[in-house]
Write an enzyme that holds these catalytic residues in place. Structure first.
Site, PDB file in Angstrom:
ATOM      1  CG  ASP A  26      -6.904  -3.190   2.082  1.00 24.60           C
ATOM      2  OD1 ASP A  26      -6.147  -4.053   1.618  1.00 24.60           O
ATOM      3  OD2 ASP A  26      -6.650  -2.533   3.114  1.00 24.60           O
TER       4      ASP A  26
ATOM      5  CG  HIS B 248      -3.724  -6.957   1.122  1.00 25.19           C
ATOM      6  ND1 HIS B 248      -3.325  -5.686   1.495  1.00 25.19           N
ATOM      7  CD2 HIS B 248      -2.703  -7.453   0.380  1.00 25.19           C
ATOM      8  CE1 HIS B 248      -2.113  -5.449   1.006  1.00 25.19           C
ATOM      9  NE2 HIS B 248      -1.721  -6.506   0.322  1.00 25.19           N
TER      10      HIS B 248
ATOM     11  CD  GLU C  30      -4.857  -8.160   5.984  1.00 23.66           C
ATOM     12  OE1 GLU C  30      -4.698  -7.490   4.945  1.00 23.66           O
ATOM     13  OE2 GLU C  30      -4.431  -7.806   7.091  1.00 23.66           O
TER      14      GLU C  30
ATOM     15  CG  HIS D 149      -2.057  -0.872   1.222  1.00 24.50           C
ATOM     16  ND1 HIS D 149      -3.184  -0.628   0.487  1.00 24.50           N
ATOM     17  CD2 HIS D 149      -2.277  -2.042   1.872  1.00 24.50           C
ATOM     18  CE1 HIS D 149      -4.061  -1.597   0.688  1.00 24.50           C
ATOM     19  NE2 HIS D 149      -3.531  -2.476   1.513  1.00 24.50           N
TER      20      HIS D 149
HETATM   21  C1  LIG Z   1      -4.292  -3.226   7.531  1.00 20.61           C
HETATM   22  C2  LIG Z   1      -4.829  -4.058   6.398  1.00 20.61           C
HETATM   23  N1  LIG Z   1      -5.932  -3.398   5.798  1.00 20.61           N
HETATM   24  C3  LIG Z   1      -3.736  -4.326   5.375  1.00 20.61           C
HETATM   25  O1  LIG Z   1      -3.720  -3.722   4.333  1.00 20.61           O
HETATM   26  N2  LIG Z   1      -2.828  -5.252   5.710  1.00 20.61           N
HETATM   27  C4  LIG Z   1      -1.715  -5.563   4.848  1.00 20.61           C
HETATM   28  C5  LIG Z   1      -0.991  -6.808   5.292  1.00 20.61           C
HETATM   29  C6  LIG Z   1      -0.716  -4.422   4.783  1.00 20.61           C
HETATM   30  O2  LIG Z   1      -0.598  -3.625   5.717  1.00 20.61           O
HETATM   31  O3  LIG Z   1       0.002  -4.377   3.764  1.00 20.61           O
HETATM   32 ZN   LIG Z   2      -4.347  -4.145   2.319  1.00 19.51          ZN
END
Ligand SMILES: C[C@@H](N)C(=O)N[C@H](C)C(=O)O
Ligand SMILES: [Zn+2]
Length: 204
Positions: free
Chosen positions: A125, A185, A182, A118
């Site tokens: 997400d 993601h 997740e 990100h």
């Molecule tokens: C925090 C969650 N929405 C997310 O994006 N997790 C992944 C592992 C990240 O932080 O890259």
């Molecule tokens: Zn994410």
């Protein structure tokens, strides 16, 4: 030999300058398509931190990643669904706040290690909604950090498993990778050359 080296250096310089001047690093996906739904939770206090982390609700991505997401949205549209976006580019400082709250790299990328995709503007997400924006059940809420969010958990109704299957199929088809913990993601595969960014979201 000398002229070959000069030629090579010139080529490298030209490539770098083209990349830096011609292409914006991040684009707002809203400028490319109006076919997405949004629920940017980190621009509200309704998130796992309980605080507003962004000054505005925007989805910024690397142009190549945005193009891939548009294609995935079209794929879902042809099957009766659209993408609802929860998060896109996330500044490194926000990642640090998240990691302080949940220091578990399987759920929040470690900002002191590799960081999160990100932070490069190359992860999203998302979930699916119906064409008119109605909720589609995925088995857990967004950012529920536990077994119900894991993609190798098949202890769900056939309907939920079908929703997840479609989501993963569409995203993988256009170059996104899933992570085990997740369901929401997706990291764009070709992110290795992208740098980590810490600019705040450009809110007017
Ligand atoms: C925090 C969650 N929405 C997310 O994006 N997790 C992944 C592992 C990240 O932080 O890259
Ligand atoms: Zn994410």
């Amino acid at each position: 030999m000398k002229s070959l080296i000069v030629l090579f250096l010139g080529f490298v310089f030209l490539n770098f300058s083209t990349e830096e001047t011609d292409k914006p690093e991040l684009v707002n996906i809203e400028s490319l398509s109006s076919e997405f739904y949004y629920e940017i939770r980190y621009a509200t206090p309704n998130n796992f931190i309980g605080e507003t982390l962004y000054d505005c609700a925007q989805c910024l991505l690397r142009p190549e990643v945005a193009e891939a997401l548009l294609k995935a949205n079209q794929f879902f549209c042809e099957r009766g669904y659209l993408i609802k976006i929860y998060d896109c580019y996330r500044p490194l400082d926000v990642q640090k706040k998240m990691f302080k709250k949940v220091p578990r790299p399987t759920y929040v990328g470690n900002p002191y290690g590799k960081g999160s995709v990100h932070n490069k503007g190359a992860a999203v997400d998302i979930t699916l909604v119906t064409l008119d924006g109605c909720y589609v059940e995925m088995g857990s809420d967004y950012d529920f950090f536990g077994r119900a969010a894991h993609i190798d958990n098949f202890n769900f109704s056939e309907e939920i498993l079908q929703h997840r299957k479609l989501l993963f199929e569409g995203m993988r088809k256009f170059g996104f990778q899933t992570i085990r913990t997740e369901w929401w993601h997706f990291s764009y595969k070709k992110n290795l050359s992208y740098r980590t960014l810490n600019d705040p979201l450009p809110c007017d």
